[in-house]
Design a protein around this motif. Structure first.
Motif, PDB file in Angstrom:
ATOM      1  N   ILE A 151       0.834  -1.205   0.000  1.00  0.00           N
ATOM      2  CA  ILE A 151       0.000   0.000   0.000  1.00  0.00           C
ATOM      3  C   ILE A 151       0.867   1.253   0.000  1.00  0.00           C
ATOM      4  CG2 ILE A 151      -1.700   1.306   1.333  1.00  0.00           C
ATOM      5  CD1 ILE A 151      -2.808  -1.348   2.343  1.00  0.00           C
ATOM      6  N   THR A 152       1.923   1.250   0.803  1.00  0.00           N
ATOM      7  CA  THR A 152       2.832   2.399   0.856  1.00  0.00           C
ATOM      8  C   THR A 152       3.493   2.625  -0.494  1.00  0.00           C
ATOM      9  OG1 THR A 152       3.276   1.982   3.211  1.00  0.00           O
ATOM     10  CG2 THR A 152       4.850   3.357   2.021  1.00  0.00           C
ATOM     11  N   LEU A 153       3.899   1.546  -1.149  1.00  0.00           N
ATOM     12  CA  LEU A 153       4.530   1.675  -2.466  1.00  0.00           C
ATOM     13  C   LEU A 153       3.557   2.229  -3.499  1.00  0.00           C
ATOM     14  CD1 LEU A 153       6.738  -1.525  -2.832  1.00  0.00           C
ATOM     15  CD2 LEU A 153       7.503   0.838  -2.592  1.00  0.00           C
ATOM     16  N   TYR A 203       2.229  14.529   4.107  1.00  0.00           N
ATOM     17  CA  TYR A 203       2.030  13.908   5.418  1.00  0.00           C
ATOM     18  C   TYR A 203       0.798  13.003   5.423  1.00  0.00           C
ATOM     19  CZ  TYR A 203       5.735  16.651   7.566  1.00  0.00           C
ATOM     20  OH  TYR A 203       6.972  17.170   7.898  1.00  0.00           O
ATOM     21  N   MET A 204      -0.215  13.364   4.631  1.00  0.00           N
ATOM     22  CA  MET A 204      -1.387  12.504   4.504  1.00  0.00           C
ATOM     23  C   MET A 204      -0.991  11.168   3.880  1.00  0.00           C
ATOM     24  SD  MET A 204      -4.790  12.993   2.161  1.00  0.00           S
ATOM     25  CE  MET A 204      -3.809  12.596   0.697  1.00  0.00           C
ATOM     26  N   LEU A 205      -0.157  11.222   2.817  1.00  0.00           N
ATOM     27  CA  LEU A 205       0.325   9.988   2.196  1.00  0.00           C
ATOM     28  C   LEU A 205       1.142   9.156   3.179  1.00  0.00           C
ATOM     29  CD1 LEU A 205       1.504  10.903  -1.426  1.00  0.00           C
ATOM     30  CD2 LEU A 205      -0.601   9.778  -0.717  1.00  0.00           C
ATOM     31  N   MET A 206       1.817   9.812   4.098  1.00  0.00           N
ATOM     32  CA  MET A 206       2.675   9.126   5.050  1.00  0.00           C
ATOM     33  C   MET A 206       1.857   8.320   6.061  1.00  0.00           C
ATOM     34  SD  MET A 206       5.509  10.843   7.589  1.00  0.00           S
ATOM     35  CE  MET A 206       6.414   9.858   8.815  1.00  0.00           C
ATOM     36  N   PHE A 207       0.742   8.876   6.532  1.00  0.00           N
ATOM     37  CA  PHE A 207      -0.010   8.248   7.620  1.00  0.00           C
ATOM     38  C   PHE A 207      -1.221   7.449   7.153  1.00  0.00           C
ATOM     39  CE2 PHE A 207       2.136  11.755   9.910  1.00  0.00           C
ATOM     40  CZ  PHE A 207       2.767  11.007  10.882  1.00  0.00           C
ATOM     41  N   LEU A 208      -1.704   7.691   5.941  1.00  0.00           N
ATOM     42  CA  LEU A 208      -2.910   7.012   5.475  1.00  0.00           C
ATOM     43  C   LEU A 208      -2.784   5.489   5.443  1.00  0.00           C
ATOM     44  CD1 LEU A 208      -5.761   7.639   4.594  1.00  0.00           C
ATOM     45  CD2 LEU A 208      -4.967   7.800   2.219  1.00  0.00           C
ATOM     46  N   ILE A 243      -5.394   2.405   6.971  1.00  0.00           N
ATOM     47  CA  ILE A 243      -5.990   1.352   6.154  1.00  0.00           C
ATOM     48  C   ILE A 243      -5.797  -0.021   6.804  1.00  0.00           C
ATOM     49  CG2 ILE A 243      -5.837   0.174   3.909  1.00  0.00           C
ATOM     50  CD1 ILE A 243      -5.149   2.838   2.653  1.00  0.00           C
ATOM     51  N   VAL A 244      -4.700  -0.190   7.538  1.00  0.00           N
ATOM     52  CA  VAL A 244      -4.395  -1.491   8.151  1.00  0.00           C
ATOM     53  C   VAL A 244      -5.406  -1.857   9.236  1.00  0.00           C
ATOM     54  CG1 VAL A 244      -2.699  -2.735   9.541  1.00  0.00           C
ATOM     55  CG2 VAL A 244      -1.948  -1.355   7.613  1.00  0.00           C
ATOM     56  N   ILE A 245      -5.922  -0.859   9.950  1.00  0.00           N
ATOM     57  CA  ILE A 245      -6.781  -1.116  11.116  1.00  0.00           C
ATOM     58  C   ILE A 245      -7.986  -1.999  10.783  1.00  0.00           C
ATOM     59  CG2 ILE A 245      -8.253  -0.052  12.876  1.00  0.00           C
ATOM     60  CD1 ILE A 245      -6.320   2.320  12.888  1.00  0.00           C
ATOM     61  N   PRO A 246      -8.800  -1.659   9.756  1.00  0.00           N
ATOM     62  CA  PRO A 246      -9.945  -2.535   9.465  1.00  0.00           C
ATOM     63  C   PRO A 246      -9.536  -3.920   8.971  1.00  0.00           C
ATOM     64  CG  PRO A 246      -9.721  -0.840   7.782  1.00  0.00           C
ATOM     65  CD  PRO A 246      -8.793  -0.459   8.892  1.00  0.00           C
ATOM     66  N   LEU A 289      -5.141 -13.669   2.126  1.00  0.00           N
ATOM     67  CA  LEU A 289      -5.621 -12.338   1.732  1.00  0.00           C
ATOM     68  C   LEU A 289      -4.538 -11.284   1.899  1.00  0.00           C
ATOM     69  CD1 LEU A 289      -7.848 -10.298   0.964  1.00  0.00           C
ATOM     70  CD2 LEU A 289      -8.459 -10.219   3.403  1.00  0.00           C
ATOM     71  N   TYR A 290      -3.842 -11.304   3.030  1.00  0.00           N
ATOM     72  CA  TYR A 290      -2.800 -10.300   3.284  1.00  0.00           C
ATOM     73  C   TYR A 290      -1.663 -10.425   2.275  1.00  0.00           C
ATOM     74  CZ  TYR A 290      -5.119  -9.490   7.772  1.00  0.00           C
ATOM     75  OH  TYR A 290      -6.013  -9.192   8.749  1.00  0.00           O
ATOM     76  N   ARG A 291      -1.284 -11.659   1.992  1.00  0.00           N
ATOM     77  CA  ARG A 291      -0.243 -11.859   0.983  1.00  0.00           C
ATOM     78  C   ARG A 291      -0.728 -11.408  -0.394  1.00  0.00           C
ATOM     79  NH1 ARG A 291       4.784 -12.553   3.219  1.00  0.00           N
ATOM     80  NH2 ARG A 291       4.695 -14.026   4.945  1.00  0.00           N
ATOM     81  N   THR A 292      -1.985 -11.658  -0.697  1.00  0.00           N
ATOM     82  CA  THR A 292      -2.547 -11.255  -1.991  1.00  0.00           C
ATOM     83  C   THR A 292      -2.538  -9.742  -2.130  1.00  0.00           C
ATOM     84  OG1 THR A 292      -3.983 -13.203  -2.002  1.00  0.00           O
ATOM     85  CG2 THR A 292      -4.570 -11.411  -3.498  1.00  0.00           C
ATOM     86  N   ILE A 293      -2.880  -9.037  -1.063  1.00  0.00           N
ATOM     87  CA  ILE A 293      -2.871  -7.572  -1.093  1.00  0.00           C
ATOM     88  C   ILE A 293      -1.479  -7.062  -1.430  1.00  0.00           C
ATOM     89  CG2 ILE A 293      -3.063  -5.507   0.345  1.00  0.00           C
ATOM     90  CD1 ILE A 293      -5.350  -6.877   1.829  1.00  0.00           C
TER      91      ILE A 293
END
Length: 316
Positions: A115-117, A143-148, A152-155, A190-194
């Protein structure tokens, strides 16, 4: 007292566990933490650098690698303690493995890496194809790109916690607790697929960027309005992010594809490939970004500045 709290042991002896990986996790993990943390602090305490979007993006990557290093270092500490205390690996539940510090971090970095990439690649796309608009963007955008990605990981973490807790009482895993032992199989996949899909998506984002930059270089045009210095900065930053994406594909996506088709594989070699990405990233940053080299080696930078700094005329 119920016998349910009694520790049950597997037939695997800790003395047979390969200690090489523990040492590598500890040494490389600590190196990645200290080097990236030093650069992150130096970058964000510099008033000029923290006000520039491209360096905030770089700082976000450095901070992620700090977490990356903590992940492997904590896994090394956990397993070092394990082999010291026990003669045989105890049997634990999926929930027990899920609640370990290193697996909490592993879940974070597995989902966040791709996601960061993607966010960083989109930033480069906007910068290359819409330079005027990019220059008008405020620093808050970076900074929004840095923390967003962290939001996303939380849900995605919540169903993992629920799935692991459903297996609270079934103690059928050895206590070395690899990530695939801490999650239900469908969520692990799922996590690996993401991460696989987001990393591959970066390739398609970078293809038009690469073509655009090649055409611009060939025609001797400027990448961004203002000066040649802006063009060099754009080229340097885009090259850095592209190389990091390439290292992620080699050291993350390839092992991910292997574990995707064999999810219960327990080979530490694949995790070691992941770990080496942190060292490779640091090498890429230092070789492509002179500013980061100056931050890492401030003594050399001061000597260089004093050598080129013009002397003010003295007044009588």
């Amino acid at each position: 007292m119920s016998d349910s709290n009694e520790i049950k042991f597997s037939n695997q002896y800790t003395k047979d566990y390969d200690k090489t990986f523990i040492i590598l996790y500890l040494v490389e993990g600590l190196f990645i933490i200290l080097a990236n943390l030093f650069l992150t602090i130096r970058l964000f305490t510099n008033r000029q650098l923290r006000a520039q979007k491209e360096f905030v993006i770089i700082g976000a990557c450095l901070f992620f690698d700090v977490i990356f290093g903590i992940t492997y270092f904590s896994a090394g500490v956990y397993r070092a303690i394990l082999v010291i205390i026990y003669d045989r690996f105890p049997l634990v539940s999926m929930w027990d493995c899920f609640m370990t510090v290193h697996n909490q971090f592993f879940i974070l970095i597995v989902v966040m890496a791709g996601i960061t990439l993607v966010f960083t690649a989109i930033d480069r796309f906007i910068c290359v194809f819409f330079p005027f608009r990019y220059l008008k963007l405020h620093i808050e955008y970076a900074y929004m790109l840095m923390f967003l990605p962290y939001l996303i990981v939380i849900p995605l973490w919540i169903p993992a916690a629920i799935g692991a807790y459903d297996n609270y009482s079934v103690k059928n895993f050895t206590m070395n607790c690899l990530m695939n032992q801490s999650l239900p199989l469908d969520l692990y996949t799922l996590y690996r697929t993401i991460r696989i899909l987001t990393t591959i998506a970066c390739i398609f984002i970078y293809l038009p960027i690469f073509i655009k930059m090649c055409i611009s270089i060939y025609n001797h045009t400027k990448f961004a309005p203002g000066s040649t210095k802006n063009g060099k900065r754009l080229l340097s930053m885009t090259k850095t992010v592209a190389m990091i994406t390439g290292s992620t594909i080699c050291l993350f996506t390839v092992p991910d594809l292997i574990t995707y088709f064999s999810p219960m594989i327990s080979s530490n070699v694949l995790y070691l490939m992941n770990l080496n990405k942190g060292v490779v990233n640091l090498f890429i940053f230092l070789t492509t970004q002179k500013v980061l080299r100056d931050l890492m080696f401030p003594g050399s930078a001061r000597k260089l500045c004093s050598h080129h700094e013009p002397h003010e005329p003295t007044t009588q």
